[in-house]
Design a protein around this motif. Structure first.
Motif, mmCIF file in Angstrom:
data_model
loop_
_atom_site.group_PDB
_atom_site.id
_atom_site.type_symbol
_atom_site.label_atom_id
_atom_site.label_comp_id
_atom_site.label_asym_id
_atom_site.label_seq_id
_atom_site.Cartn_x
_atom_site.Cartn_y
_atom_site.Cartn_z
ATOM 1 N N MET A 33 -16.070 64.445 -6.753
ATOM 2 C CA MET A 33 -17.406 65.008 -6.569
ATOM 3 C C MET A 33 -18.409 64.260 -7.440
ATOM 4 O O MET A 33 -18.308 64.274 -8.661
ATOM 5 C CB MET A 33 -17.403 66.503 -6.872
ATOM 6 N N ARG A 34 -19.381 63.629 -6.790
ATOM 7 C CA ARG A 34 -20.425 62.866 -7.460
ATOM 8 C C ARG A 34 -21.764 63.173 -6.797
ATOM 9 O O ARG A 34 -21.835 63.296 -5.579
ATOM 10 C CB ARG A 34 -20.169 61.362 -7.348
ATOM 11 N N THR A 35 -22.782 63.264 -7.622
ATOM 12 C CA THR A 35 -24.109 63.465 -7.049
ATOM 13 C C THR A 35 -24.630 62.147 -6.482
ATOM 14 O O THR A 35 -24.238 61.060 -6.925
ATOM 15 C CB THR A 35 -25.110 63.993 -8.101
ATOM 16 N N VAL A 36 -25.508 62.249 -5.499
ATOM 17 C CA VAL A 36 -26.215 61.102 -4.941
ATOM 18 C C VAL A 36 -27.693 61.450 -5.026
ATOM 19 O O VAL A 36 -28.116 62.469 -4.468
ATOM 20 C CB VAL A 36 -25.796 60.837 -3.476
ATOM 21 N N ASN A 37 -28.443 60.632 -5.759
ATOM 22 C CA ASN A 37 -29.860 60.909 -6.007
ATOM 23 C C ASN A 37 -30.057 62.301 -6.604
ATOM 24 O O ASN A 37 -30.991 63.014 -6.259
ATOM 25 C CB ASN A 37 -30.688 60.745 -4.736
ATOM 26 N N GLY A 38 -29.130 62.712 -7.461
ATOM 27 C CA GLY A 38 -29.249 63.993 -8.152
ATOM 28 C C GLY A 38 -28.843 65.206 -7.341
ATOM 29 O O GLY A 38 -29.068 66.335 -7.763
ATOM 30 N N VAL A 39 -28.218 65.014 -6.180
ATOM 31 C CA VAL A 39 -27.851 66.137 -5.308
ATOM 32 C C VAL A 39 -26.367 66.065 -4.974
ATOM 33 O O VAL A 39 -25.826 64.999 -4.704
ATOM 34 C CB VAL A 39 -28.681 66.103 -3.996
ATOM 35 N N LEU A 40 -25.712 67.242 -4.976
ATOM 36 C CA LEU A 40 -24.321 67.355 -4.556
ATOM 37 C C LEU A 40 -24.226 68.535 -3.608
ATOM 38 O O LEU A 40 -24.677 69.629 -3.916
ATOM 39 C CB LEU A 40 -23.406 67.597 -5.764
ATOM 40 N N ASP A 41 -23.667 68.317 -2.450
ATOM 41 C CA ASP A 41 -23.482 69.385 -1.456
ATOM 42 C C ASP A 41 -21.984 69.487 -1.195
ATOM 43 O O ASP A 41 -21.367 68.530 -0.737
ATOM 44 C CB ASP A 41 -24.242 69.026 -0.182
ATOM 45 N N ILE A 42 -21.408 70.651 -1.505
ATOM 46 C CA ILE A 42 -19.962 70.827 -1.326
ATOM 47 C C ILE A 42 -19.677 72.240 -0.845
ATOM 48 O O ILE A 42 -20.357 73.186 -1.232
ATOM 49 C CB ILE A 42 -19.180 70.546 -2.631
ATOM 50 N N GLU A 43 -18.689 72.366 -0.008
ATOM 51 C CA GLU A 43 -18.197 73.672 0.419
ATOM 52 C C GLU A 43 -17.108 74.090 -0.570
ATOM 53 O O GLU A 43 -16.266 73.275 -0.962
ATOM 54 C CB GLU A 43 -17.617 73.599 1.832
ATOM 55 N N ALA A 44 -17.104 75.345 -0.990
ATOM 56 C CA ALA A 44 -16.154 75.816 -2.006
ATOM 57 C C ALA A 44 -14.704 75.592 -1.596
ATOM 58 O O ALA A 44 -13.856 75.288 -2.439
ATOM 59 C CB ALA A 44 -16.394 77.295 -2.304
ATOM 60 N N GLU A 45 -14.400 75.719 -0.313
ATOM 61 C CA GLU A 45 -13.014 75.542 0.125
ATOM 62 C C GLU A 45 -12.553 74.090 -0.003
ATOM 63 O O GLU A 45 -11.365 73.801 0.101
ATOM 64 C CB GLU A 45 -12.810 76.059 1.549
ATOM 65 N N ASN A 46 -13.477 73.165 -0.243
ATOM 66 C CA ASN A 46 -13.123 71.765 -0.465
ATOM 67 C C ASN A 46 -13.037 71.428 -1.947
ATOM 68 O O ASN A 46 -12.729 70.302 -2.302
ATOM 69 C CB ASN A 46 -14.133 70.848 0.220
ATOM 70 N N ALA A 47 -13.329 72.387 -2.796
ATOM 71 C CA ALA A 47 -13.225 72.192 -4.243
ATOM 72 C C ALA A 47 -11.786 72.424 -4.686
ATOM 73 O O ALA A 47 -10.931 72.838 -3.895
ATOM 74 C CB ALA A 47 -14.162 73.167 -4.965
ATOM 75 N N ILE A 48 -11.528 72.179 -5.943
ATOM 76 C CA ILE A 48 -10.216 72.479 -6.511
ATOM 77 C C ILE A 48 -10.236 73.952 -6.899
ATOM 78 O O ILE A 48 -11.130 74.400 -7.604
ATOM 79 C CB ILE A 48 -9.940 71.606 -7.743
ATOM 80 N N TYR A 49 -9.272 74.712 -6.395
ATOM 81 C CA TYR A 49 -9.215 76.139 -6.718
ATOM 82 C C TYR A 49 -7.768 76.583 -6.858
ATOM 83 O O TYR A 49 -6.851 75.929 -6.369
ATOM 84 C CB TYR A 49 -9.943 76.988 -5.670
ATOM 85 N N ASN A 50 -7.585 77.697 -7.528
ATOM 86 C CA ASN A 50 -6.266 78.256 -7.787
ATOM 87 C C ASN A 50 -5.777 78.971 -6.529
ATOM 88 O O ASN A 50 -6.248 80.056 -6.204
ATOM 89 C CB ASN A 50 -6.355 79.235 -8.971
ATOM 90 N N ALA A 51 -4.825 78.384 -5.836
ATOM 91 C CA ALA A 51 -4.324 78.937 -4.569
ATOM 92 C C ALA A 51 -3.548 80.237 -4.763
ATOM 93 O O ALA A 51 -3.323 80.972 -3.804
ATOM 94 C CB ALA A 51 -3.451 77.904 -3.854
ATOM 95 N N ASP A 52 -3.153 80.530 -6.004
ATOM 96 C CA ASP A 52 -2.482 81.805 -6.269
ATOM 97 C C ASP A 52 -3.472 82.960 -6.314
ATOM 98 O O ASP A 52 -3.078 84.117 -6.238
ATOM 99 C CB ASP A 52 -1.741 81.768 -7.608
#
Length: 113
Positions: A33-52
């Motif tokens: 995950m890196r910003t481009v021109n100061g902006v980052l657009d991400i869906e939470a389900e594509n982030a790293i999360y605790n599957a438990d």
């Protein structure tokens, strides 16, 4: 002599068990995950999360047609300060400055989303 070999065997078993890598909580890998021109657009389900602790559901009502949500909420036992995050939104900023986080949520109660 048998007692000696049993003691050595027990010591070897213990040392092997101690040297095994730690078992970690499964996570879903995310793209870098890196910003481009100061902006980052991400869906939470594509982030790293605790599957438990989180589920992923697909439904047209969700942004991107998927969402994550807690399997259960435990407000009685706080996690230690060094515990890994349940959702990791770490990113690399391409510009110095203040970043705002906007989150869309869906509630089961009317007019509370």
């Amino acid at each position: 002599m048998k007692k000696f070999f049993r003691a050595v065997s027990a010591a070897l078993v213990v040392s092997m068990l101690v040297s095994l890598p730690a078992v970690t909580t499964p996570v879903r890998a995310a793209a870098d995950m890196r910003t481009v021109n100061g902006v980052l657009d991400i869906e939470a389900e594509n982030a790293i999360y605790n599957a438990d602790r989180f589920w992923v559901k697909s439904d047209a009502m969700f942004s991107g047609n998927e969402a994550i949500g807690p399997l259960a909420e435990d407000k009685t036992s706080p996690l230690p300060n060094d515990a890994p995050p349940d959702v990791d939104l770490s990113f690399i900023a391409d510009q110095a400055g203040t970043y705002n986080v906007w989150v869309r949520c869906t509630s089961s109660l009317p007019d509370t989303s």
